[in-house]
Each structure stands twice: as C-alpha cells, then as structure tokens.
Scaffold this active site. Structure first.
Site, PDB file in Angstrom:
ATOM      1  N   TYR A  46     -22.436 -46.430 132.885  1.00  0.00           N
ATOM      2  CA  TYR A  46     -23.517 -45.979 132.005  1.00  0.00           C
ATOM      3  C   TYR A  46     -23.261 -46.464 130.570  1.00  0.00           C
ATOM      4  CZ  TYR A  46     -26.517 -42.797 129.365  1.00  0.00           C
ATOM      5  OH  TYR A  46     -27.441 -42.291 128.513  1.00  0.00           O
ATOM      6  N   ASP A  47     -22.014 -46.292 130.116  1.00  0.00           N
ATOM      7  CA  ASP A  47     -21.666 -46.741 128.765  1.00  0.00           C
ATOM      8  C   ASP A  47     -21.906 -48.244 128.612  1.00  0.00           C
ATOM      9  OD1 ASP A  47     -20.988 -44.179 128.108  1.00  0.00           O
ATOM     10  OD2 ASP A  47     -18.813 -44.461 128.299  1.00  0.00           O
ATOM     11  N   LEU A  93     -21.179 -38.603 120.858  1.00  0.00           N
ATOM     12  CA  LEU A  93     -19.996 -39.173 120.210  1.00  0.00           C
ATOM     13  C   LEU A  93     -19.787 -40.595 120.684  1.00  0.00           C
ATOM     14  CD1 LEU A  93     -17.477 -36.228 120.707  1.00  0.00           C
ATOM     15  CD2 LEU A  93     -18.440 -36.969 118.522  1.00  0.00           C
ATOM     16  N   GLU A 126      -9.455 -32.018 119.464  1.00  0.00           N
ATOM     17  CA  GLU A 126      -9.934 -30.993 120.398  1.00  0.00           C
ATOM     18  C   GLU A 126     -10.045 -31.598 121.803  1.00  0.00           C
ATOM     19  OE1 GLU A 126     -13.743 -29.832 118.840  1.00  0.00           O
ATOM     20  OE2 GLU A 126     -12.901 -29.002 116.990  1.00  0.00           O
ATOM     21  N   LYS A 128     -11.404 -32.716 125.064  1.00  0.00           N
ATOM     22  CA  LYS A 128     -12.824 -32.927 125.355  1.00  0.00           C
ATOM     23  C   LYS A 128     -13.128 -32.485 126.782  1.00  0.00           C
ATOM     24  CE  LYS A 128     -16.470 -36.394 124.989  1.00  0.00           C
ATOM     25  NZ  LYS A 128     -17.075 -36.311 126.305  1.00  0.00           N
ATOM     26  N   ASP A 130     -15.545 -31.904 129.778  1.00  0.00           N
ATOM     27  CA  ASP A 130     -16.812 -32.494 130.189  1.00  0.00           C
ATOM     28  C   ASP A 130     -17.664 -31.406 130.816  1.00  0.00           C
ATOM     29  OD1 ASP A 130     -18.693 -34.405 130.442  1.00  0.00           O
ATOM     30  OD2 ASP A 130     -17.883 -35.253 132.289  1.00  0.00           O
ATOM     31  N   ARG A 149     -28.790 -29.294 125.354  1.00  0.00           N
ATOM     32  CA  ARG A 149     -28.980 -30.394 124.414  1.00  0.00           C
ATOM     33  C   ARG A 149     -30.306 -31.118 124.648  1.00  0.00           C
ATOM     34  NH1 ARG A 149     -24.764 -35.310 123.820  1.00  0.00           N
ATOM     35  NH2 ARG A 149     -25.554 -35.821 125.883  1.00  0.00           N
ATOM     36  N   TYR A 237     -17.287 -25.196 119.148  1.00  0.00           N
ATOM     37  CA  TYR A 237     -16.572 -26.256 118.434  1.00  0.00           C
ATOM     38  C   TYR A 237     -17.355 -26.954 117.324  1.00  0.00           C
ATOM     39  CZ  TYR A 237     -18.971 -29.115 121.984  1.00  0.00           C
ATOM     40  OH  TYR A 237     -19.905 -29.689 122.790  1.00  0.00           O
ATOM     41  N   LYS A 325     -11.031 -41.491 124.873  1.00  0.00           N
ATOM     42  CA  LYS A 325     -11.003 -41.212 126.312  1.00  0.00           C
ATOM     43  C   LYS A 325      -9.660 -41.606 126.914  1.00  0.00           C
ATOM     44  CE  LYS A 325     -15.427 -40.051 127.193  1.00  0.00           C
ATOM     45  NZ  LYS A 325     -16.220 -40.725 128.193  1.00  0.00           N
ATOM     46  N   CYS A 419      -7.074 -42.985 170.929  1.00  0.00           N
ATOM     47  CA  CYS A 419      -8.232 -42.737 170.077  1.00  0.00           C
ATOM     48  C   CYS A 419      -8.415 -41.231 169.870  1.00  0.00           C
ATOM     49  CB  CYS A 419      -9.480 -43.322 170.743  1.00  0.00           C
ATOM     50  SG  CYS A 419     -11.010 -42.877 169.916  1.00  0.00           S
ATOM     51  N   CYS A 422     -12.016 -40.119 171.597  1.00  0.00           N
ATOM     52  CA  CYS A 422     -12.250 -40.063 173.044  1.00  0.00           C
ATOM     53  C   CYS A 422     -10.967 -40.023 173.861  1.00  0.00           C
ATOM     54  CB  CYS A 422     -13.111 -41.240 173.484  1.00  0.00           C
ATOM     55  SG  CYS A 422     -12.231 -42.803 173.452  1.00  0.00           S
ATOM     56  N   CYS A 437      -9.634 -48.624 169.588  1.00  0.00           N
ATOM     57  CA  CYS A 437      -9.884 -47.803 170.760  1.00  0.00           C
ATOM     58  C   CYS A 437     -10.411 -48.705 171.866  1.00  0.00           C
ATOM     59  CB  CYS A 437     -10.918 -46.733 170.401  1.00  0.00           C
ATOM     60  SG  CYS A 437     -11.612 -45.912 171.824  1.00  0.00           S
ATOM     61  N   CYS A 443     -16.580 -44.006 174.278  1.00  0.00           N
ATOM     62  CA  CYS A 443     -16.160 -43.367 173.038  1.00  0.00           C
ATOM     63  C   CYS A 443     -17.383 -43.016 172.185  1.00  0.00           C
ATOM     64  CB  CYS A 443     -15.237 -44.294 172.266  1.00  0.00           C
ATOM     65  SG  CYS A 443     -14.643 -43.560 170.740  1.00  0.00           S
TER      66      CYS A 443
HETATM   67  S1  IVH Z   1     -18.614 -32.471 119.076  1.00  0.00           S
HETATM   68  C1  IVH Z   1     -21.703 -34.424 116.549  1.00  0.00           C
HETATM   69  N1  IVH Z   1     -16.533 -31.433 120.248  1.00  0.00           N
HETATM   70  O1  IVH Z   1     -18.788 -34.406 124.344  1.00  0.00           O
HETATM   71  C2  IVH Z   1     -20.612 -34.096 117.467  1.00  0.00           C
HETATM   72  N2  IVH Z   1     -18.192 -32.454 121.584  1.00  0.00           N
HETATM   73  O2  IVH Z   1     -19.619 -37.179 124.146  1.00  0.00           O
HETATM   74  C3  IVH Z   1     -21.088 -33.473 118.695  1.00  0.00           C
HETATM   75  N3  IVH Z   1     -17.708 -32.353 123.985  1.00  0.00           N
HETATM   76  O3  IVH Z   1     -22.171 -33.808 123.742  1.00  0.00           O
HETATM   77  C4  IVH Z   1     -20.076 -33.161 119.701  1.00  0.00           C
HETATM   78  N4  IVH Z   1     -15.819 -31.255 123.823  1.00  0.00           N
HETATM   79  O4  IVH Z   1     -20.906 -32.223 125.334  1.00  0.00           O
HETATM   80  C5  IVH Z   1     -17.697 -32.092 120.412  1.00  0.00           C
HETATM   81  N5  IVH Z   1     -14.650 -30.465 121.170  1.00  0.00           N
HETATM   82  C6  IVH Z   1     -15.798 -31.094 121.309  1.00  0.00           C
HETATM   83  C7  IVH Z   1     -16.286 -31.452 122.565  1.00  0.00           C
HETATM   84  C8  IVH Z   1     -17.480 -32.138 122.682  1.00  0.00           C
HETATM   85  C9  IVH Z   1     -16.687 -31.793 124.642  1.00  0.00           C
HETATM   86  C10 IVH Z   1     -18.815 -33.040 124.635  1.00  0.00           C
HETATM   87  C11 IVH Z   1     -20.174 -32.555 124.181  1.00  0.00           C
HETATM   88  C12 IVH Z   1     -20.804 -33.754 123.537  1.00  0.00           C
HETATM   89  C13 IVH Z   1     -20.094 -34.867 124.208  1.00  0.00           C
HETATM   90  C14 IVH Z   1     -20.143 -36.126 123.410  1.00  0.00           C
END
Ligand code: IVH
Length: 690
Positions: A46-47, A93, A126, A128, A130, A149, A237, A325, A419, A422, A437, A443
C-alpha cells in the site's frame, strides 16, 4: 500485469492515466482496510502505491487530481453511523525504516527551523500500536462525542460505542480546557485477540486477520451492547483542537492526559537526542515480542510544542513526527504440530501448525515447511520454539529453531511413509524431494483430479464426463472412485432431475459410459494415472503383457526385487528401473489392487489397439538407425508402435526391418549380414501409410 514503470521515466502523456489508475486503486484499498476491515494487500504494498502516486504528482504538479490520494487519509466513513467533522483534521505519519531515514527526518527538521546541524532534537518515543485512531471531544471536561478517523476530515460518530470502553474517561479529572479534542489508539491486546477469535470461531462467526481489524470491527458495531463485550483498550497520545494550550511540551501533555484519567502507554520515553532515539528503537524491537499488544514501530514526536507549531504539516503528515517501522516481520512462536497435506496430485507437503502469533500485523497460525529434507536440515521438531518470517504477503516461512528453547522430550520428526488422508503407501522416489500417495484412485485428496484423468480423451474418453461433471458428482457423493462412474447409470433419474441436466443429457451420459465398458488394455492402464505411465508407457506395457490378467500377474510378481518378473518389467524397452519402481509401488498398495479388480469385473478389457492393427508393420519388429531426416527418433518409434510394430534397439534374426537414416553404421551392416530388409525413410513412410 506488467511491472509498473519507473515514475521518473513516465511520459507526461501517460501520467494522467496512471494517476487516475492509482487514485482508484488506492481508494479501493482504503475501503477494504477502513470500511471492511479486510485489507487485501500488505502495508508495504500500500505504501508503495502511495509513494508512486506522490512521485508522479511531484513531476507533474498540474496533473494532481481533485480526488488525489495524497490529499486524503483513510476512507470516507460508511453509512450506518452519522458523520462527524473533526475540528482539526486527523492526519497520518510518514514512515522511516532505518537510522538513515531517521537522520534525514531530523535533518529536515533542522533545515526547516534553521537550526545548527549539530543541534540536539528532543523527542518523545511512543510504541506504535496498530489499532484504530479516534478523536474524543470533551466539553468542560465531559465526554460529548467521539469519532473514528474516517478520511481524516470526517469520521463516524461512534460515541455510544466509545462510552463502553473503560479506558476512556467520561469526565476529565481536575482542570480541563473548555473544549479539547483528545486523540488516541483503540486496540485489542494480543491475548484478548486470540480469545476473541476462538470465541468467534466457535460461534461460527468471522475470524479477524489481526488485532487492528478486530478492534475496528468492535468499534463499528451498530449495537453498543456488542461493543461492550469486545475487549477494547485505548492509549491517549495526541491532541486536536483545544481552547487553551494544556502544556508546553508533548511529555508534559502526556502527563496531563494521565492526570485527566486516560491510559497513557507507560513505555513512552523522553529522549534527549537522536542517539537516544536510536537506542530506544533497538530496545523496543527486542521488547516487542513480550509486550501485551502488537506494535509495528515507534512514533517519534518532537517534544517542544512550539517547534511542532512552527513545523506544521505537509500533505497528510506532520513535519514534527515520524513512524520508525521495524524491519522484516519476524516472530517467534511454538510449533504445535506438523500436519501433512496431500495435494491433488498426491504430493505430501508438511505444514507447520503454530501457536498463533502476529507477524507484522497478520495473525499467523500456519507456515510452510517445504519438504522432508528441509525439516531434517533445520532439525525442526514439534514443541520447538521457531522463528518465522513473513516476506511480502506470501506464506510465512520457518527460518530457524531457537535451540535453547527446545523441550527435553522433543524428538526428531519422522516423515510418514503412508498417506495421512487415505492410508495408502507414500514412497519417495529416489532423487526426488517429495513423497507421493500411491492411492490416487481412492484417495479423497486426489480423487477428483484422478477421475478427470480417468475419463479424459486419451483414457476412457467418456463424453460429458469433464471436470465440471466429475466435481459436481463428487460433491454430491456419487463418485469416490473410478468404479462409481460405471454405477452412474443407476442414478440416471436423479441426474436428469439436476439443474442443467434433463433426461436427454442424463441418458447421453449413461450411453457414453456404457460405450466405454469395452476398453483396450493400453487405455485402461493409462487411465489409472500411475505416475510416469503416460500413453506411451501404457502402450508398451499393454503390448508386452498382452492381456489384463497377464499384466496383473506380472506386476504382482515384480514386487519382489530381483525376481524374473521384475527384471522382465525393467527390461521392457523404454520402461527401465525407475518406471518399474512406480508400477511396483502402485501394485504394493492393496486398495489399488482392489480397485483394479473391481473395474476388471465391470469392464471388458481387450488387447491394445495396435495389437489388432492390420497393416504392413503390424506385428513386425523394427530397428531405427542413423540420423532420421523427416522425424525424430521418438516420433518414428511412436508411429511404428501405433501401427502395431515392436521397436527394439539391436538387430537380430528376429528383426523384420531396419530403417536406416543418414550415416547408418554397424546396425545397417549387421542387417545386411543377417539378411534383414533395410528400409530408407521414404520406404518406411510408404509402409506406414494407413
Ligand atoms: S500520532 C499527527 N502517536 O499510527 C500525528 N499515532 O501511521 C497523528 N499510531 O493514525 C498520529 N500509535 O493510528 C500517533 N503513539 C502514536 C501512535 C499513532 C499508533 C497510529 C495512528 C495513526 C497512525 C499513523
């Protein structure tokens, strides 16, 4: 599909179309991910689509579409919930994947702010998670509304559902701004996710691919009572709009959140500079497996909120934060069992049954083990802790065994020689990696494929018994072996009553089957689908043994290594020991014999077609020698055999004809000596005329 061309080389004439294609494609994947909680491609894929879109837009800014994915985050909310507009957009982000990427991110910040290249940047790191980001609005300290969102501008009003989550305070403790938007991540812990999936499975409900999808599913229930049963958590956060600034730094803001009553991730850490950030990244990568929730990286946010303000946003992401990441998704888990799958062609493939584990956002419960040798080479044992990796979106692989964690009672894996479906013998031909087999005819794992072959043109040639019919009747429970084909006539009324059939078709099928109750031996042998016994070898066997009874006796006797029968079989020109081995394996499986005998009792098996052929070559023994010009050697041989001739390698008194091509040497001489007739290619063709 051809690989997309390099965006840097894309001619302008094609750019607009490509941007349109990408906009549609990205929108599709946004919907799959955000609305249906069912992603079809990996995050990396996707990225890559987004990166390609951005690269083309950067080259041709005048072609940027009004619906460009770069101007959009996520997907517009789906109906079922009211829409809520965020007071301040919810953004995403940018990602980096290594220290270089992170250093570039820092350098950009310094350049933008006009800082000294050596200036230290203080961040908060922090983990991250998902999950699903949400926006909570508090009015004079009271929770008034909450939204997903959505597309970043508008989300779904899930207030009632959010009220069921214990980690979200209904009222803020202490002083709070008149109005403030608080943002955070709703997620499901690993253990809760596994329990939830188990419960879903038991209830016959859909199983979620990963905790993120489960969290999204839980939050988007139309009935809050159901959401309440889902084990949703939340960490706060970030901040949206606020009527007064709650803090001067991000770290202080996190403290305020805690004071107000939010859950704030205790792993968050204030980091003095880039070096500390890099160390934190490494620390979290190690800690990751032991965390109660899944993380896919660490978010680094510039601590100074004034600097954050100055930096602002570009596109859909802030300049002051980045997601670093983790590399290639790997995980460790326990190998519960090794299951042997039987493919449609009888190949036995080992599959690892794992203690389910999240690998890079996808729940993995199974991994490929390739084959017997691979298991032995890596010495993979049931009970082992194994490291698995998901490369792209392909089937996860077992990389290695964590030797220190091997249970004392783990024993080397013994690959089955029967197998598992069978129970038939599953030998491994010398020089091959795969066991197979031998019970193909009975079978269940292979029967459809085998029956299709059985009825095919070069075998029984039953008109109307193609793939579709075989599959349909098999599903119906009418066909579990070839003999059942000859019992179908009894079902004619039932077949006629089926959708798409009717009396005429059913009768035609019965007739087509009845017409094949008399079958030449070579076709019969070929139809059995014994490995390596194609039409040609079937014909050689049929010709050599002459009748079904002779063949059967010969094969049974050939099971004994060194027996005369075995020598005779391996000695048939064109058969050889490897093929003899396959035949012997087939005849060593009692159920194959049973099936053969059942069939023989239902059919009239006549000598091979060529045997009854009349023509100049029928019954003659031929030797080809020299370089043939009009056909290849195998072709010539097949041609002669089809006409009932026997083709041998050496010239003897019993040879009827020697067909001599160019540069024929000793064989032609020997023929002359023995008085055997030597034919030119043209003469052979003349004799071979029907
Ligand atoms: S800050 C403007 N802090 O990551 C900054 N996002 O890839 C907005 N996420 O949509 C996000 N942990 O769903 C922030 N400690 C964290 C996060 C965090 C997970 C997720 C969040 C965001 C996505 C961005």
């Amino acid at each position: 599909m051809t690989a997309p061309s390099d965006p840097a080389l894309l001619p302008e004439a094609e750019a607009a179309a490509e941007l349109a294609r990408l906009a549609a494609l990205i929108a599709h994947h946004d919907r799959a991910y955000h609305q249906h909680d069912a992603p079809e491609i990996t995050d990396a894929e996707y990225d890559a689509l987004r990166a390609r879109n951005a690269a083309i837009e950067a080259r041709f800014p005048h072609l940027v579409r009004p619906d460009s994915p770069s101007a959009r985050v996520g997907a517009a909310p789906e109906s079922g919930f009211a829409k809520l507009r965020h007071a301040q957009p919810m953004l995403s982000l940018d990602n980096v994947f290594d220290a270089t990427g992170f250093a570039e991110f820092c350098a950009r910040i310094r350049r933008f702010l006009g800082l000294d290249p050596a200036a230290a940047l203080r961040f908060v790191g922090e983990p991250k998670i998902d999950g699903l980001s949400i926006n909570l609005t508090y009015d004079h300290g009271r929770f008034v509304q909450g939204a997903t969102r959505g597309d970043g501008t508008e989300g779904e009003d899930v207030t009632a559902n959010l009220r069921t989550i214990a980690a979200i305070p209904q009222r803020l403790r202490g002083h709070a701004p008149a109005r403030i938007e608080i943002r955070g991540e709703v997620f499901i812990a690993k253990a809760d996710f596994l329990k939830l999936n188990e419960a879903q499975e038991e209830a016959g409900e859909k199983v979620f691919a990963n905790p993120r999808n489960a969290a999204a599913g839980g939050l988007r229930q139309l009935d809050p009572a159901i959401t309440a049963t889902r084990p949703l958590s939340m960490f706060a956060y970030a901040m949206g709009e606020a009527t007064e600034a709650p803090a001067a730094t991000h770290a202080a803001y996190l403290d305020r959140l805690r004071d107000w009553g939010f859950a704030v991730n205790p792993r968050n850490r204030l980091l003095a500079d880039e070096t500390e950030a890099a160390a934190f990244q490494a620390e979290m990568d190690i800690a990751r497996a032991g965390l109660p929730y899944d993380i896919d990286g660490v978010v680094y946010k510039l601590d100074d909120l004034t600097l954050q303000q100055r930096l602002g946003f570009v596109g859909r992401a802030p300049r002051w934060a980045v997601a670093w990441k983790f590399p290639a998704a790997q995980a460790q888990t326990t190998l519960r069992a090794i299951r042997i799958q039987v493919g449609r062609t009888g190949a036995l493939t080992p599959v690892a049954e794992l203690e389910p584990v999240n690998v890079g956002g996808v729940l993995v419960a199974r991994a490929s083990l390739h084959n017997e040798d691979e298991i032995a080479r890596k010495d993979i044992r049931v009970g082992d802790t194994v490291t698995i990796q998901r490369a792209g979106d392909v089937i996860p692989q077992i990389l290695s065994v964590v030797a220190e964690r091997r249970p004392a009672d783990a024993v080397p894996f013994v690959f089955p020689d029967h197998c598992p479906v069978c129970g038939s013998l599953a030998p491994r031909p010398p020089g091959e990696a795969v066991r197979r087999c031998t019970g193909g005819l009975i079978c269940p794992a292979q029967v459809v494929e085998r029956l299709i072959h059985f009825a095919s043109r070069a075998a029984f040639d039953i008109e109307g018994m193609g793939e579709k019919t075989v599959t349909e009747f098999h599903q119906q429970g009418w066909l579990s072996g070839p003999a059942d084909i000859f019992r179908l006539a009894e079902r004619e009324p039932e077949i006629a009553a089926r959708e798409g059939w009717g009396e005429l078709s059913a009768r035609n099928l019965s007739r087509a089957i009845a017409a094949r109750r008399t079958i030449p031996l070579d076709r019969f042998i070929y139809a059995l689908g014994i490995r390596r016994i194609g039409e040609r070898n079937a014909r050689l066997l049929a010709r050599h043994y002459g009748s079904f009874a002779e063949w059967r006796t010969g094969m049974l006797a050939a099971r004994i290594i060194g027996s005369e029968a075995r020598e005779a079989l391996g000695g048939i020109l064109g058969i050889g020991p490897a093929i003899a081995e396959e035949l012997v394996e087939f005849f060593s499986e009692p159920r194959n014999l049973e099936t053969l005998d059942t069939l023989a009792g239902m059919l009239t098996i006549v000598p091979a077609a060529g045997e009854t052929a009349s023509g100049a070559l029928a019954g003659k023994t031929l030797v080809f020698t020299g370089t043939l010009e009009t056909m290849t050697r195998p072709e010539a041989k097949a041609r002669a055999e089809a006409l009932g001739a026997k083709v041998t390698d050496s010239v003897s008194k019993r040879t009827d004809f020697v067909v001599a091509g160019a540069d024929a040497g000793s064989k032609a001489r020997k023929a002359a000596e023995l008085g055997v007739r030597v034919l030119t290619e043209a003469e052979f063709h003349a004799l071979a005329m029907p």
